[in-house]
Design an enzyme around this catalytic site. Sequence first.
Site, mmCIF file in Angstrom:
data_model
loop_
_atom_site.group_PDB
_atom_site.id
_atom_site.type_symbol
_atom_site.label_atom_id
_atom_site.label_comp_id
_atom_site.label_asym_id
_atom_site.label_seq_id
_atom_site.Cartn_x
_atom_site.Cartn_y
_atom_site.Cartn_z
ATOM 1 N N HIS A 204 -6.090 6.051 -0.747
ATOM 2 C CA HIS A 204 -5.392 7.309 -0.921
ATOM 3 C C HIS A 204 -4.496 7.250 -2.323
ATOM 4 O O HIS A 204 -3.714 8.294 -2.856
ATOM 5 C CB HIS A 204 -4.320 7.643 -0.002
ATOM 6 C CG HIS A 204 -3.166 6.590 0.103
ATOM 7 N ND1 HIS A 204 -3.386 5.202 0.707
ATOM 8 C CD2 HIS A 204 -1.769 6.603 -0.185
ATOM 9 C CE1 HIS A 204 -2.242 4.422 0.488
ATOM 10 N NE2 HIS A 204 -1.442 4.970 -0.218
HETATM 11 C C1 UD1 Z 1 2.838 8.800 -0.625
HETATM 12 C C2 UD1 Z 1 3.482 7.859 -1.365
HETATM 13 C C3 UD1 Z 1 2.612 6.713 -1.422
HETATM 14 C C4 UD1 Z 1 2.387 6.059 -0.124
HETATM 15 C C5 UD1 Z 1 1.594 7.139 0.675
HETATM 16 C C6 UD1 Z 1 1.461 6.478 2.202
HETATM 17 C C7 UD1 Z 1 4.785 9.278 -3.234
HETATM 18 C C8 UD1 Z 1 4.711 9.390 -4.587
HETATM 19 N N1 UD1 Z 1 3.722 8.470 -2.870
HETATM 20 O O1 UD1 Z 1 1.465 9.208 -0.976
HETATM 21 O O2 UD1 Z 1 3.464 5.686 -2.067
HETATM 22 O O3 UD1 Z 1 1.673 5.135 -0.332
HETATM 23 O O4 UD1 Z 1 2.580 8.215 0.720
HETATM 24 O O5 UD1 Z 1 0.528 7.223 2.884
HETATM 25 O O6 UD1 Z 1 5.845 9.223 -2.453
HETATM 26 N N2 UD1 Z 1 -0.710 15.793 2.952
HETATM 27 C C9 UD1 Z 1 -1.257 16.522 4.124
HETATM 28 N N3 UD1 Z 1 -0.584 16.213 5.288
HETATM 29 C C10 UD1 Z 1 0.350 15.450 5.185
HETATM 30 C C11 UD1 Z 1 0.788 14.779 4.218
HETATM 31 C C12 UD1 Z 1 0.044 14.759 3.050
HETATM 32 O O7 UD1 Z 1 -2.138 17.404 4.067
HETATM 33 O O8 UD1 Z 1 0.998 15.262 6.428
HETATM 34 C C13 UD1 Z 1 -1.846 15.979 1.646
HETATM 35 C C14 UD1 Z 1 -1.118 17.115 0.712
HETATM 36 O O9 UD1 Z 1 -2.362 17.736 0.258
HETATM 37 C C15 UD1 Z 1 -0.245 16.161 -0.280
HETATM 38 C C16 UD1 Z 1 -1.121 15.168 -0.372
HETATM 39 O O10 UD1 Z 1 -1.658 14.815 0.917
HETATM 40 O O11 UD1 Z 1 -0.331 17.142 -1.468
HETATM 41 C C17 UD1 Z 1 -0.396 13.909 -0.941
HETATM 42 O O12 UD1 Z 1 0.959 13.859 -0.103
HETATM 43 P P1 UD1 Z 1 1.960 13.078 -0.824
HETATM 44 O O13 UD1 Z 1 3.187 12.937 0.342
HETATM 45 O O14 UD1 Z 1 2.437 14.170 -2.011
HETATM 46 O O15 UD1 Z 1 1.482 11.649 -1.288
HETATM 47 P P2 UD1 Z 1 0.921 10.398 -0.464
HETATM 48 O O16 UD1 Z 1 -0.494 10.471 -1.626
HETATM 49 O O17 UD1 Z 1 0.712 10.802 0.950
HETATM 50 N N1 UDP Z 2 -2.456 3.269 8.938
HETATM 51 C C1 UDP Z 2 -2.422 3.778 9.919
HETATM 52 N N2 UDP Z 2 -3.363 4.794 10.358
HETATM 53 C C2 UDP Z 2 -4.266 5.044 9.363
HETATM 54 C C3 UDP Z 2 -4.209 4.430 7.955
HETATM 55 C C4 UDP Z 2 -3.157 3.486 7.907
HETATM 56 O O1 UDP Z 2 -1.463 3.671 10.913
HETATM 57 O O2 UDP Z 2 -5.246 5.774 9.833
HETATM 58 C C5 UDP Z 2 -1.014 2.321 8.544
HETATM 59 C C6 UDP Z 2 -1.604 0.817 8.068
HETATM 60 O O3 UDP Z 2 -2.164 0.063 9.147
HETATM 61 C C7 UDP Z 2 -0.385 0.516 7.431
HETATM 62 C C8 UDP Z 2 0.166 1.667 6.959
HETATM 63 O O4 UDP Z 2 -0.519 2.781 7.496
HETATM 64 O O5 UDP Z 2 0.658 0.011 8.324
HETATM 65 C C9 UDP Z 2 -0.090 1.843 5.451
HETATM 66 O O6 UDP Z 2 0.231 3.090 4.949
HETATM 67 P P1 UDP Z 2 -0.631 3.651 3.725
HETATM 68 O O7 UDP Z 2 -1.748 3.063 3.348
HETATM 69 O O8 UDP Z 2 -0.496 5.230 3.991
HETATM 70 O O9 UDP Z 2 0.633 3.482 2.688
HETATM 71 P P2 UDP Z 2 1.005 2.250 1.575
HETATM 72 O O10 UDP Z 2 1.229 1.188 2.596
HETATM 73 O O11 UDP Z 2 -0.048 2.210 0.672
HETATM 74 O O12 UDP Z 2 2.202 2.600 1.064
#
Ligand code: UD1
Ligand code: UDP
Length: 351
Positions: A204
């Site tokens: 992601h």
């Molecule tokens: C964010 C964090 C990242 C973290 C990740 C955990 C920032 C800059 N990034 O990244 O550090 O590792 O969360 O998962 O804060 N979207 C949906 N539904 C949701 C959420 C997101 O469809 O419930 C889609 C949207 O298109 C959105 C994209 O995912 O634009 C990215 O979501 P966003 O929260 O901006 O960043 P993450 O990639 O989730």
């Molecule tokens: N995770 C989850 N469901 C999923 C994928 C990840 O519960 O489908 C959990 C994972 O086990 C870990 C956390 O989400 O505890 C990590 O989050 P993510 O990878 O989104 O973000 P990051 O840690 O890179 O910020």
Amino acid sequence: MKIVSIVGARPQFIKAATVSRIIRSNMAMNEILLHTGQHYDENMSDVFFRELDIPLPDYNLEVGSGSHAVQTGIMLKGIEEILIKEKPDCTLVYGDTNSTLAGALAATKLHIPVAHVEAGLRSFNRAMPEEINRIVTDHVSDLLFAPTKTAIENLTREGLAEITSFTGDVMYDSVLYYQQWIQQNPEKYKTTGLPAKYLLATIHRAENTDIPENLNNIFLAFSRIDHQIVLPIHPRTRKILQSRISLPKNVHIIDPVGYLQMMKLTMDSEKVMTDSGGLQKEAYFLRKQCITMRTETEWIETLHDGWNIITGSNPEKIESAVGSRLPVAPQQPGFGDGKSANIILEKLQRF
Ligand code: UD1
Ligand code: UDP
């Protein structure tokens, strides 16, 4: 003592589940939970509150998705209003997302102390939005809770040693605590319809989803690997995948799952392939070899003896890491003793 805890993204719900449980077990603490709404899909947000018994948020700003500036700006405005109303003694922020940054900035400008859980992590790669969020958050915080010795060294180098404490990693607390739930009821958390043997993958990070060459290379590597791959897909990656990539036959895409199901998927996997920060550590805690599809890691403690192998998105490196022998050396201590949340509570009270 009144605390406003600020969360917004999936890994923060998991960390807050553990810390909130300990904070709320203490009668002298009054915790208000603020959800920014950065993650909002049922399987990116609600599922964690429900299955991990996290109290429902007192506030949800419902900011949703947007560019960094738009998302952070809307959060800042909403968080400020709540902090002015609630007048907490302290705010608690987690990790390195835009919700972390907005929470820390809004509080410090109101002269409300900020405590940062998972402080001091550095990738030394400023192209990552998370690196900017961490550095700014650490430098406006009043209390820094460092999960590893490396984090302490980073903060010391930046002149922040005086406000830093080693707490250990709250995600290690979580794995130890919730692992028992899974062991007591493994069938409940097992995902059905999957191959018996598989590699577990997640992708992601912006560096992989937003650079077409990197995502293409990862899927090229997947197509060449003689293993089944299970990929619980982040919505960000799903959107890009749909428009760009044809899926190799050995890749099984599933919707994002809850934390307990994810832990069970990890436990049952052969190896883990990820660009996630949290999953790298969980693989380590659960004795699974991790292949990290990034060019660096903040969690360098996991690298010893080949438990974690850095490949970036290079197909040859990914293939070679998948074929590498499983490590036999035991995991080393370094993430605390599973009582990080208790140490955090004690430090907050002393503060
Ligand atoms: C964010 C964090 C990242 C973290 C990740 C955990 C920032 C800059 N990034 O990244 O550090 O590792 O969360 O998962 O804060 N979207 C949906 N539904 C949701 C959420 C997101 O469809 O419930 C889609 C949207 O298109 C959105 C994209 O995912 O634009 C990215 O979501 P966003 O929260 O901006 O960043 P993450 O990639 O989730
Ligand atoms: N995770 C989850 N469901 C999923 C994928 C990840 O519960 O489908 C959990 C994972 O086990 C870990 C956390 O989400 O505890 C990590 O989050 P993510 O990878 O989104 O973000 P990051 O840690 O890179 O910020």
